[in-house]
Design a protein around this motif. Structure first.
Motif, PDB file in Angstrom:
ATOM      1  N   SER A 225       0.826  -1.210   0.000  1.00 58.63           N
ATOM      2  CA  SER A 225       0.000   0.000   0.000  1.00 58.63           C
ATOM      3  C   SER A 225       0.857   1.255   0.000  1.00 58.63           C
ATOM      4  N   GLU A 226       1.956   1.229   0.760  1.00 53.68           N
ATOM      5  CA  GLU A 226       2.826   2.400   0.808  1.00 53.68           C
ATOM      6  C   GLU A 226       3.416   2.701  -0.563  1.00 53.68           C
ATOM      7  N   LEU A 227       3.777   1.657  -1.312  1.00 54.75           N
ATOM      8  CA  LEU A 227       4.359   1.858  -2.637  1.00 54.75           C
ATOM      9  C   LEU A 227       3.316   2.428  -3.598  1.00 54.75           C
ATOM     10  N   LEU A 228       2.098   1.919  -3.544  1.00 54.71           N
ATOM     11  CA  LEU A 228       1.040   2.448  -4.408  1.00 54.71           C
ATOM     12  C   LEU A 228       0.758   3.909  -4.085  1.00 54.71           C
ATOM     13  N   ARG A 229       0.662   4.212  -2.795  1.00 57.42           N
ATOM     14  CA  ARG A 229       0.396   5.608  -2.407  1.00 57.42           C
ATOM     15  C   ARG A 229       1.572   6.514  -2.772  1.00 57.42           C
ATOM     16  N   GLY A 230       2.789   5.958  -2.697  1.00 56.48           N
ATOM     17  CA  GLY A 230       3.949   6.744  -3.080  1.00 56.48           C
ATOM     18  C   GLY A 230       3.876   7.192  -4.526  1.00 56.48           C
ATOM     19  N   MET A 231       3.514   6.269  -5.415  1.00 57.52           N
ATOM     20  CA  MET A 231       3.390   6.627  -6.828  1.00 57.52           C
ATOM     21  C   MET A 231       2.194   7.544  -7.070  1.00 57.52           C
ATOM     22  N   LEU A 232       1.093   7.294  -6.357  1.00 58.06           N
ATOM     23  CA  LEU A 232      -0.109   8.110  -6.538  1.00 58.06           C
ATOM     24  C   LEU A 232       0.064   9.536  -6.045  1.00 58.06           C
ATOM     25  N   ALA A 233       1.129   9.794  -5.304  1.00 55.23           N
ATOM     26  CA  ALA A 233       1.397  11.169  -4.880  1.00 55.23           C
ATOM     27  C   ALA A 233       1.849  12.036  -6.049  1.00 55.23           C
ATOM     28  N   GLY A 234       2.212  11.409  -7.168  1.00 57.72           N
ATOM     29  CA  GLY A 234       2.543  12.169  -8.367  1.00 57.72           C
ATOM     30  C   GLY A 234       1.298  12.695  -9.049  1.00 57.72           C
ATOM     31  N   ASP A 235       1.469  13.708  -9.856  1.00 61.48           N
ATOM     32  CA  ASP A 235       0.353  14.224 -10.659  1.00 61.48           C
ATOM     33  C   ASP A 235       0.118  13.370 -11.890  1.00 61.48           C
ATOM     34  N   VAL A 236       1.196  12.736 -12.380  1.00 63.70           N
ATOM     35  CA  VAL A 236       1.130  11.866 -13.555  1.00 63.70           C
ATOM     36  C   VAL A 236       1.886  10.588 -13.220  1.00 63.70           C
ATOM     37  N   VAL A 237       1.312   9.432 -13.564  1.00 63.55           N
ATOM     38  CA  VAL A 237       1.995   8.145 -13.427  1.00 63.55           C
ATOM     39  C   VAL A 237       1.998   7.497 -14.806  1.00 63.55           C
ATOM     40  N   GLY A 238       3.203   7.192 -15.323  1.00 67.45           N
ATOM     41  CA  GLY A 238       3.327   6.700 -16.689  1.00 67.45           C
ATOM     42  C   GLY A 238       3.803   5.265 -16.767  1.00 67.45           C
ATOM     43  N   PHE A 239       3.346   4.574 -17.815  1.00 70.05           N
ATOM     44  CA  PHE A 239       3.725   3.190 -18.082  1.00 70.05           C
ATOM     45  C   PHE A 239       3.991   3.033 -19.575  1.00 70.05           C
ATOM     46  N   HIS A 240       4.749   1.987 -19.918  1.00 70.58           N
ATOM     47  CA  HIS A 240       5.020   1.721 -21.329  1.00 70.58           C
ATOM     48  C   HIS A 240       3.824   1.105 -22.038  1.00 70.58           C
ATOM     49  N   LEU A 241       3.026   0.293 -21.320  1.00 71.38           N
ATOM     50  CA  LEU A 241       1.941  -0.445 -21.948  1.00 71.38           C
ATOM     51  C   LEU A 241       0.649  -0.251 -21.161  1.00 71.38           C
ATOM     52  N   PHE A 242      -0.470  -0.345 -21.853  1.00 69.42           N
ATOM     53  CA  PHE A 242      -1.763  -0.258 -21.178  1.00 69.42           C
ATOM     54  C   PHE A 242      -1.958  -1.420 -20.211  1.00 69.42           C
ATOM     55  N   GLU A 243      -1.402  -2.573 -20.534  1.00 71.70           N
ATOM     56  CA  GLU A 243      -1.503  -3.720 -19.626  1.00 71.70           C
ATOM     57  C   GLU A 243      -0.969  -3.371 -18.245  1.00 71.70           C
ATOM     58  N   TYR A 244       0.177  -2.688 -18.201  1.00 67.15           N
ATOM     59  CA  TYR A 244       0.768  -2.307 -16.920  1.00 67.15           C
ATOM     60  C   TYR A 244      -0.096  -1.252 -16.225  1.00 67.15           C
ATOM     61  N   ALA A 245      -0.616  -0.286 -16.985  1.00 67.95           N
ATOM     62  CA  ALA A 245      -1.480   0.740 -16.399  1.00 67.95           C
ATOM     63  C   ALA A 245      -2.754   0.116 -15.843  1.00 67.95           C
ATOM     64  N   ARG A 246      -3.304  -0.844 -16.578  1.00 62.39           N
ATOM     65  CA  ARG A 246      -4.529  -1.514 -16.102  1.00 62.39           C
ATOM     66  C   ARG A 246      -4.270  -2.263 -14.803  1.00 62.39           C
ATOM     67  N   HIS A 247      -3.139  -2.949 -14.724  1.00 63.94           N
ATOM     68  CA  HIS A 247      -2.807  -3.659 -13.487  1.00 63.94           C
ATOM     69  C   HIS A 247      -2.646  -2.678 -12.325  1.00 63.94           C
ATOM     70  N   PHE A 248      -2.012  -1.529 -12.592  1.00 63.66           N
ATOM     71  CA  PHE A 248      -1.805  -0.538 -11.542  1.00 63.66           C
ATOM     72  C   PHE A 248      -3.140  -0.005 -11.040  1.00 63.66           C
ATOM     73  N   MET A 249      -4.041   0.352 -11.956  1.00 70.69           N
ATOM     74  CA  MET A 249      -5.331   0.892 -11.557  1.00 70.69           C
ATOM     75  C   MET A 249      -6.152  -0.143 -10.786  1.00 70.69           C
ATOM     76  N   THR A 250      -6.100  -1.389 -11.238  1.00 68.85           N
ATOM     77  CA  THR A 250      -6.845  -2.436 -10.539  1.00 68.85           C
ATOM     78  C   THR A 250      -6.275  -2.674  -9.152  1.00 68.85           C
ATOM     79  N   SER A 251      -4.949  -2.611  -9.012  1.00 73.49           N
ATOM     80  CA  SER A 251      -4.329  -2.769  -7.696  1.00 73.49           C
ATOM     81  C   SER A 251      -4.750  -1.636  -6.767  1.00 73.49           C
TER      82      SER A 251
END
Length: 846
Positions: A225-251
């Protein structure tokens, strides 16, 4: 060392770049801070003790070999690089090194020796990286021997290193700067930066170059949870593929309880609403710089390398299958060797016609795995040489057969020129640009080439001309390799041309411009307030000349409220409970823990209870709390507040102020029979959906799926809603599915907070003209209350007396409301209640 770069050149044209956004908000000209684990600059100390260095040619963002540094000027922004120095710099020399690096627009982050070692070899590479690549540990991630005993100390060092980066960045930060953070070693950095207020108009963007695993894998990560919140503290979170972005959003949705929302603040994009703001999620695959590769391919030394390579390997007329991999099991070099051995065994036609040219380089962060992988590879190579001859395979390891100083970008391009089929058998690889380089090299040669690529490599999703393989199926790999070797020239050319179109249009330049454009757009949206999760709320109804339908609701003026409160003598106060007096996040957490509150009633915070008691004790006030909870639960958490009126089950049951007795509305026989019809439907869906539970009230039934699988629970809720509406037609009940509350609710249609509020206001006015009304609520049930109060107060009997003294307030963000004012959250509600309490005490004292 190299000369200092100029990052402030005039902007250049770039093909494939999205058109610039029309920025309607004037923003200060900030800089771009590119933050990586290490600076893209190699620092060294000369014999005379002075410090110098040169740019790192292997770095993605800074070196002109991949196209980053030399084109930063086209961004029309000054660029600073922030990161650690690979060379140990003694404390007494750090100031001199920092001064030297400033000439190159580099800002060093100096860590102690122990912290630097842990940051490079600790939590990130040993705990986080394997799980990001779907390697689930046997027992506990990162533990020596599998026991995980030292994971906490590794994580603590990880936190301290991220804090050190944040401290360094804050020391150089200016108004309007854009901070672009890269890599899994710095996932906590966006949150660390926000521990103190950043300068105005600063934007924080985080880009994860590794794969992002599914929630089932992510949940294995310690401190997930701390790692997810750490990344979500950014204004933009970027990934190379939609698959990775989808996994991040679902997590985020499953592990943090956050909902993803399509159509975010960047327009047509993705975003996650964190409750206080919206985080933009972007998908953009990095590329290579064709111009730089062309320059390297034209160098005489590249041709010389190719000639020596062909001569050394005695290629002759043989077809060359080749590749470059790290000595790590996930990179798949061992699978490639096994597949090549099986190809020669099963397809004799290729035995005298093929040569495998394989280069492997060590994994410096995992030397033990590298050594084991090297031994396994060499054993397969030995078997191939014994069975089919030494000319069949040429195997090189950097640092052994191949001098590490001679293995350069030009050497790699020379190898690609000699290779006819590029074979990659990686079991997992997030970012691999070598297929891009190979495709461009063969295209520049005007030669045919085939890419046989593992489907588990990130770029396999964007290179549609490649031959995809499943490395976990060795027979399939062999069959596809044979098909690639037998492919007609026309098909090889068509596939190569298709992939080169993507490589040529999705370059490093494109990626850089899109990333900076996203940050600039987000900064403009923040400046205009559009990136906030609090969108404007519009009025649904009018009240005299003070409010018109469709008008944007203003924030509640607490001073005006307090002034009207003190000046009035007969007051009615109507309050919601969950989401109004209690934070909705706490309510949802409590429901997950204790289901329907049975024997575990969740009361408002003590400060709110104190305010309720003070307001209810005033003889000029009638104060009600109206909730969808049962009478027993409402009395358990609020029954001790003397003089407080209660409305349970949305007003079906009520306790008038200072009465101490519950009154219940009478139901007709038809209104009581609907439960017999609904019960078997509820039972059927409850049986089929793990984690749900039922809450039966006297006037309602609630099917709650807080603890079910979010996706399946939502799906079943929609099916249940359809089934209930179909079977309960004509029974006088309403069926509602609340996504925010994760529940399906059936209630008698004539019962709602509006009916209760209208009766309360009418009754209070009958005892003497009411000259102050305050109604506050947060959800759709409260809208009935706000609407009824506004309608009754707009009548001729009350309109003039309540002019300037009617305060209907919507809590939180919504598109439309029957309220006249809005306030941000339950915390704001508590603050205004404290103001009224203090104003009451002041009026008594006067």
């Amino acid at each position: 060392g190299s000369s200092a770069p100029d990052h402030r050149q005039a902007p250049r044209e770039a093909s494939g770049i999205a058109p610039a956004v029309d920025m309607t908000v004037d923003l200060p000209a900030g800089r771009l801070l590119v933050v990586q684990q290490h600076l893209p600059f190699n620092v060294a100390q000369a014999e005379d003790g002075s410090w110098g260095g040169e740019w790192d040619e292997w770095d993605l963002l800074a070196t002109n070999t991949q196209g980053g540094r030399h084109m930063m000027g086209s961004l029309n922004v000054e660029v600073l690089f922030v990161g650690c120095v690979r060379t140990r710099v003694p404390p007494e020399a750090q100031a001199a090194v920092a001064e030297m690096l400033a000439v190159y627009n580099c800002v060093p982050v100096f860590l102690s020796d122990a912290l630097y070692d842990s940051h490079c070899n600790g939590y990130g590479p040993t705990v986080l990286w394997p799980i990001l690549n779907n390697q689930i540990p046997d027992r506990h991630a990162g533990g020596k021997g599998g026991d995980g005993t030292h994971v906490s100390s590794l994580y603590n060092a990880y936190v301290r290193a991220n804090d050190a980066f944040a401290h360094t960045i804050r020391s150089v930060l200016r108004v309007g700067d854009m901070i672009w953070v890269h890599g899994y070693n710095l996932t906590l950095l966006p949150a660390a930066l926000r521990q103190t207020k950043l300068p105005a108009h600063c934007t924080v963007s985080f880009f994860l170059h590794s794969p992002c695993p599914s929630p089932e894998v992510w949940r294995v990560i310690p401190h997930r949870s701390e790692l997810l919140r750490g990344m979500l503290a950014g204004d933009v979170v970027g990934f190379h593929l939609f698959e990775y972005a989808r996994h991040f959003m679902t997590s985020c949705r499953r592990l943090l309880g956050l909902g993803e929302n399509v159509g975010g603040p960047t327009g047509g994009g993705l975003c996650i609403n964190t409750g206080s703001r919206r985080v933009t999620i972007t998908v953009s695959h990095v590329g290579i710089d064709p111009d730089v590769l062309n320059a390297r391919l034209r160098l005489p030394e590249t041709a010389e390398h190719e000639g020596r390579l062909r001569e050394q390997c005695k290629v002759g007329e043989r077809i060359v299958v080749g590749g470059v991999e790290m000595l790590h099991p996930l990179q798949g070099a061992h699978i490639k060797l096994l597949a090549f051995q099986q190809l020669l065994e099963n397809y004799p036609v290729w035995r005298k016609r093929l040569t495998l040219l394989q280069v492997c380089f060590p994994d410096k962060q995992r030397p033990e795995q590298s050594a084991q992988q090297s031994a396994e590879n060499r054993e397969v190579v030995r078997r191939i040489e014994e069975a089919f001859g030494p000319d069949t395979i040429r195997y090189f390891e950097v640092g052994a057969e191949l001098d590490a100083k001679l293995w350069t970008k030009n050497t790699r391009l020379a190898l690609f020129r000699a290779v006819d089929v590029l074979l990659n058998c990686a079991m997992k690889d997030g970012l691999n640009l070598l297929p891009f380089e190979y495709i461009h090299t063969k295209h520049s040669q005007q030669a045919s080439g085939v890419v046989v690529l593992s489907e588990f490599v990130g770029c396999a999703h964007v290179l549609n001309g490649c031959v995809r393989i499943n490395p976990f199926n060795l027979e399939h790999v062999v069959e596809q390799l044979d098909a690639a070797l037998s492919m007609p020239p026309s098909e090889r050319a068509a596939r190569l041309s298709k992939d080169h179109s993507f490589v040529a249009s999705h370059t490093t330049r494109t990626w850089l411009h899109v990333a900076v454009q996203d940050m600039r757009r987000t900064a403009a949206l923040h400046a205009s307030g559009e990136a906030s999760s609090s969108r404007p709320t519009l009025a649904l109804c009018s009240f005299g000349s003070e409010m018109r339908a469709g008008q944007q609701l203003p924030p509640l003026n607490v001073e005006a409220l307090a002034r009207a409160y003190v000046q009035s003598t007969r007051r009615l106060i109507l309050l919601g409970l969950d989401g109004t007096l209690i934070q909705q996040e706490k309510v949802m957490h409590h429901r997950k823990m204790f289901h329907d509150f049975s024997d575990h009633s969740l009361p408002p915070p003590p400060a709110a209870l104190h305010c309720l008691a003070a307001l209810a004790s005033d003889p000029c006030n009638q104060v009600y709390v109206i909730s969808g909870r049962s009478a027993s639960d409402l009395e358990a958490c609020l029954g001790n507040v003397d003089g407080l009126g209660l409305g349970a089950e949305l007003g079906f049951m009520q306790m008038r102020p200072r009465s101490g007795k519950w009154l219940k509305r009478e139901l007709s026989p038809a209104q009581e029979r609907w439960k017999d019809t609904a019960r078997p439907i509820f039972e059927r869906f409850t049986l089929r959906t793990n984690g749900v539970y039922m809450s039966w009230q006297e006037s309602a039934a609630i099917w709650c799926y807080h603890n079910a699988d979010p996706d399946y629970g939502r799906f079943q809720a929609r099916q249940l809603t359809v089934a209930l509406k179909e079977q309960l037609k004509g029974t006088g009940v309403s069926v509602l599915h609340s996504l925010s509350k994760c529940q399906v609710e059936v209630r008698i249609g004539a019962i709602n907070k509006g009916v209760f509020a209208d009766a309360a206001l009418t009754e209070a006015h009958a005892g003497g003209p009411v000259d102050f009304v305050l109604a506050i609520g947060d959800d759709d049930d409260d809208e009935y209350m706000l609407s009824a109060v506004t309608a009754r107060a707009s009548g001729p009997a009350m309109l003039e007396r309540l002019r300037g003294r009617l305060f209907t307030v919507a809590v939180g963000s919504k598109d439309y409301s029957h309220a006249r004012f809005v306030c941000e959250s339950s915390r704001t509600v508590l603050q205004l209640m404290q103001t009224l309490r203090d104003g009451r005490d002041a009026s008594f004292r006067s």
